[in-house]
Write a protein that holds these residues in place. Structure first.
Motif, short mmCIF file in Angstrom:
data_model
loop_
_atom_site.label_atom_id
_atom_site.label_comp_id
_atom_site.label_asym_id
_atom_site.label_seq_id
_atom_site.Cartn_x
_atom_site.Cartn_y
_atom_site.Cartn_z
N UNK A 25 -1.76 -6.71 6.49
CA UNK A 25 -1.60 -7.80 7.48
C UNK A 25 -1.88 -9.16 6.86
N UNK A 26 -2.63 -9.17 5.78
CA UNK A 26 -3.08 -10.45 5.21
C UNK A 26 -2.28 -10.89 3.98
N UNK A 27 -1.73 -9.91 3.24
CA UNK A 27 -1.09 -10.25 1.96
C UNK A 27 0.35 -9.72 1.91
N UNK A 76 5.86 -0.56 3.75
CA UNK A 76 6.84 -1.29 2.97
C UNK A 76 6.28 -2.15 1.84
N UNK A 77 5.15 -2.77 2.04
CA UNK A 77 4.66 -3.69 1.00
C UNK A 77 3.46 -3.14 0.24
N UNK A 78 3.48 -1.81 0.04
CA UNK A 78 2.39 -1.16 -0.70
C UNK A 78 2.97 -0.45 -1.91
N UNK A 79 2.29 -0.59 -3.04
CA UNK A 79 2.73 0.11 -4.26
C UNK A 79 1.49 0.78 -4.86
N UNK A 80 1.73 1.85 -5.60
CA UNK A 80 0.63 2.65 -6.12
C UNK A 80 0.69 2.66 -7.64
N UNK A 81 -0.45 2.51 -8.32
CA UNK A 81 -0.45 2.66 -9.77
C UNK A 81 -1.83 3.14 -10.26
N UNK A 82 -1.99 3.26 -11.57
CA UNK A 82 -3.27 3.71 -12.14
C UNK A 82 -3.58 2.85 -13.34
N UNK A 83 -4.84 2.74 -13.69
CA UNK A 83 -5.17 1.98 -14.90
C UNK A 83 -6.49 2.47 -15.50
#
Ligand code: ADP
Length: 171
Positions: free
Chosen positions: A28-30, A64-71
């Motif tokens: 909701x914020x970003x 819709x505006x979420x992406x997943x990754x690892x580091x």
């Protein structure tokens, strides 16, 4: 105007509805929320990074505006690399505060000003964490109010009867 991205780093071993609640609030914020599986050598995890990513991807596929990754490495380095304006963290209770406060100030120092944004989940998730879920799953408790279906399935695969016999838990 540039997109305002944030990263939400964590262990997510496994993802719970508490994490999902925080992700929705951040959405909701970003403009974009990058959920990042942090490889933490200090924590022994039940699920591999690949399994954790899969559970996150399935759970968050319609966001819709979420992406997943690892580091691997410092959260601030990853935040810089992906162009994030801040780091999202969840605050459940006073017990989270001291650790989160230290980390936020250290990350601010290390990154020369990167902001940490704390969000509080719905009250019903304030006592929820991944450790409790792993413990409950060992004893076949009903965890459907706390985790997505994919997590229940993966826990069933992971926690076999032989590990049930070996492990001790107060729950
Ligand atoms: P955990 O503390 O459950 O092992 P993580 O390391 O995956 O979880 O946590 C990542 C972030 O999500 C942390 O900021 C943590 O405080 C937050 N978080 C975890 N569970 C919840 C919850 N139930 N409600 C709100 N925030 C949470």
């Amino acid at each position: 105007m540039a997109l305002r991205k944030v990263i939400y780093p964590g262990t997510f071993d496994p993802i719970t509805f508490g994490h999902v609640d925080i992700i929705k609030r951040a959405m909701d914020l970003f403009d974009e929320v990058i959920v990042t599986v942090a490889r933490n050598p200090a924590k022994t995890s039940l699920f591999t990074v690949g399994e954790r990513l899969e559970m996150l991807e399935v759970t968050l596929k319609d966001f819709p505006n979420v992406r997943v990754d690892a580091f691997d490495g410092l959260v601030v380095d990853h935040a810089r690399a992906v162009g994030a304006v801040g780091i999202i963290r969840g605050l459940r209770a006073i017990s989270d505060f001291e650790f989160e406060f230290q980390m936020a100030l250290m990350n601010r120092k290390l990154s020369n000003g990167l902001k940490t944004i704390f969000l509080m989940p719905h009250e019903k998730y304030t006592y929820l964490n991944s450790t409790i879920i792993r413990n409950l799953a060992q004893f076949n408790a009903d965890i459907s109010d706390f985790v997505p279906h994919i997590v229940i399935e993966k826990l069933k695969d992971k926690i076999k009867p032989e590990s049930l016999k070996k492990k001790n838990s107060i729950m």
